[in-house]
Scaffold this active site. Structure first.
Site, PDB file in Angstrom:
ATOM      1  N   LYS A  28       0.892  -1.192  -0.095  1.00  0.00           N
ATOM      2  CA  LYS A  28       0.129   0.129   0.110  1.00  0.00           C
ATOM      3  C   LYS A  28       0.716   1.151  -0.001  1.00  0.00           C
ATOM      4  CE  LYS A  28      -0.373   1.644   3.535  1.00  0.00           C
ATOM      5  NZ  LYS A  28      -0.314   2.871   4.778  1.00  0.00           N
ATOM      6  N   GLY A  45       5.635   1.635   6.414  1.00  0.00           N
ATOM      7  CA  GLY A  45       4.461   2.649   5.830  1.00  0.00           C
ATOM      8  C   GLY A  45       3.678   2.028   4.759  1.00  0.00           C
ATOM      9  N   LEU A  46       4.102   0.750   4.439  1.00  0.00           N
ATOM     10  CA  LEU A  46       3.693   0.181   3.217  1.00  0.00           C
ATOM     11  C   LEU A  46       2.470  -0.893   3.579  1.00  0.00           C
ATOM     12  CD1 LEU A  46       6.959  -0.488   1.235  1.00  0.00           C
ATOM     13  CD2 LEU A  46       5.354   1.533   0.913  1.00  0.00           C
ATOM     14  N   GLY A  47       1.996  -0.994   4.587  1.00  0.00           N
ATOM     15  CA  GLY A  47       0.844  -1.670   5.092  1.00  0.00           C
ATOM     16  C   GLY A  47       1.131  -3.255   5.043  1.00  0.00           C
ATOM     17  N   GLY A  80       1.755  -5.785   7.097  1.00  0.00           N
ATOM     18  CA  GLY A  80       0.820  -6.491   7.889  1.00  0.00           C
ATOM     19  C   GLY A  80      -0.661  -6.435   7.638  1.00  0.00           C
ATOM     20  N   SER A  81      -1.156  -5.248   7.408  1.00  0.00           N
ATOM     21  CA  SER A  81      -2.360  -4.966   7.011  1.00  0.00           C
ATOM     22  C   SER A  81      -2.716  -5.759   5.963  1.00  0.00           C
ATOM     23  CB  SER A  81      -2.744  -3.435   6.928  1.00  0.00           C
ATOM     24  OG  SER A  81      -2.697  -2.794   8.151  1.00  0.00           O
ATOM     25  N   ALA A  82      -1.981  -5.643   4.908  1.00  0.00           N
ATOM     26  CA  ALA A  82      -2.305  -6.322   3.420  1.00  0.00           C
ATOM     27  C   ALA A  82      -2.363  -7.727   3.633  1.00  0.00           C
ATOM     28  CB  ALA A  82      -1.240  -5.988   2.479  1.00  0.00           C
ATOM     29  N   ASP A 102      -5.596   0.239   8.638  1.00  0.00           N
ATOM     30  CA  ASP A 102      -5.462   0.122   7.154  1.00  0.00           C
ATOM     31  C   ASP A 102      -6.063  -1.314   6.460  1.00  0.00           C
ATOM     32  OD1 ASP A 102      -3.790   2.231   6.978  1.00  0.00           O
ATOM     33  OD2 ASP A 102      -1.816   1.389   7.167  1.00  0.00           O
TER      34      ASP A 102
END
Length: 287
Positions: free
Chosen positions: A9, A101-103, A105-107, A139
């Site tokens: 992200k 800041g590339l997400g 874990g959320s992705a 996120d």
């Protein structure tokens, strides 16, 4: 089932517009996803859930308690929602840097939810799914959609962008340092900002860059104060030939540069690897 991909992200801008009484910050962000930078998840039926982490960033992912990993938390949340007591052996190939800041874990969590819905034929209602995703992290709802979107509120308002963005190329650059999101928000001192203007319809590259230049990342100053390597990376990226805009993604530490030309972006990536070999550099486009 085939492998499931969790794309990186990128926040093209990130405004902090307020804060609720419970401490949660209100955000406004144009969020895009990398075409060819992604974690990869595979699922094998098993009596219960387990997770094996591989890939170039496996060591960082394995540094905490496995039970706290967002993939396992997401999988178990879906199992509870579906009334399932079986599970899967999950292999997570980590290709996205951690604390960048590339997400990542959320992705990964979002991809796990999508995969399990398909594997189990789950019919979660929109409201139930949205609540489950948001509980996993701010996120995660936008990463579940994995398409160019406007992200607002505490992550609970995700609106697809219904106008095509012009073609451009991104160079992602992560210095040899990482940030902790809660620390960055805690260090932020500026007043809250305003919601950005809407993405201009039918804009060409120049008009898009002009519009994007009027936005910002409200976490940059705080992140740079905590992690000075971010400022160094931004300065380095800004000076590369063809870079039209350099900015931090999310709460850092990854920064990105926007290029009109694929060749300029490729050469810039080579320069990054040559002059900053300890940094991670990757050219990409958006989904």
């Amino acid at each position: 089932m085939p492998a499931v991909f969790a794309p990186a992200k990128i926040n093209l801008y990130l405004h902090v517009t307020g804060r609720r009484d419970n401490g949660y910050h209100l955000l406004d962000s144009l969020t895009v996803f990398a075409r060819d930078i992604a974690d990869r998840l595979t699922f094998t039926p098993a009596p219960s859930f387990s997770l094996n982490i591989t890939g170039p960033f496996a060591d960082a992912s394995n540094s905490g308690l496995m039970e706290d990993n967002l993939v396992l938390r997401a999988a178990k949340a879906v199992a509870r929602a579906c009334g399932r007591d079986d599970g899967f052996s999950i292999t997570l190939e980590k290709n996205i840097p951690m604390g960048a800041g590339l997400g990542g874990g959320s992705a990964d969590a979002a991809a796990a939810v999508r995969a399990l819905e398909q594997l189990w034929g789950a019919e979660l209602g929109d409201a139930e799914r949205d609540a489950l995703l948001l509980k996993l992290g701010a996120d995660v709802p936008v990463c579940y959609r994995a398409a160019t979107s406007r992200f607002e509120g505490i992550g609970d308002v995700v609106t697809p962008v219904d106008t095509a963005l012009p073609e451009f190329h991104l160079l992602l650059l992560c210095p040899d340092a990482h940030t902790v999101t809660k620390d960055v928000f805690g260090a932020r001192e500026k007043a809250f900002g305003e919601r950005a203007a809407d993405v201009p319809r039918g804009a060409g590259f120049e008009d898009f860059i002009s519009w994007l230049s009027l936005t910002r990342n409200d976490l940059e100053d705080a992140a740079q104060a905590l992690t000075p390597q971010i400022k160094e990376a931004l300065n380095f990226l800004s000076e590369l030939s063809g870079c039209r805009l350099a900015r931090m993604s999310g709460s850092g530490s990854c920064v990105f540069g926007i290029f009109e030309s694929a060749e300029a972006c490729r050469i810039a990536a080579e320069d990054c690897r040559k002059f900053r070999p300890q940094w991670w550099a990757q050219a990409t486009q958006i989904l």
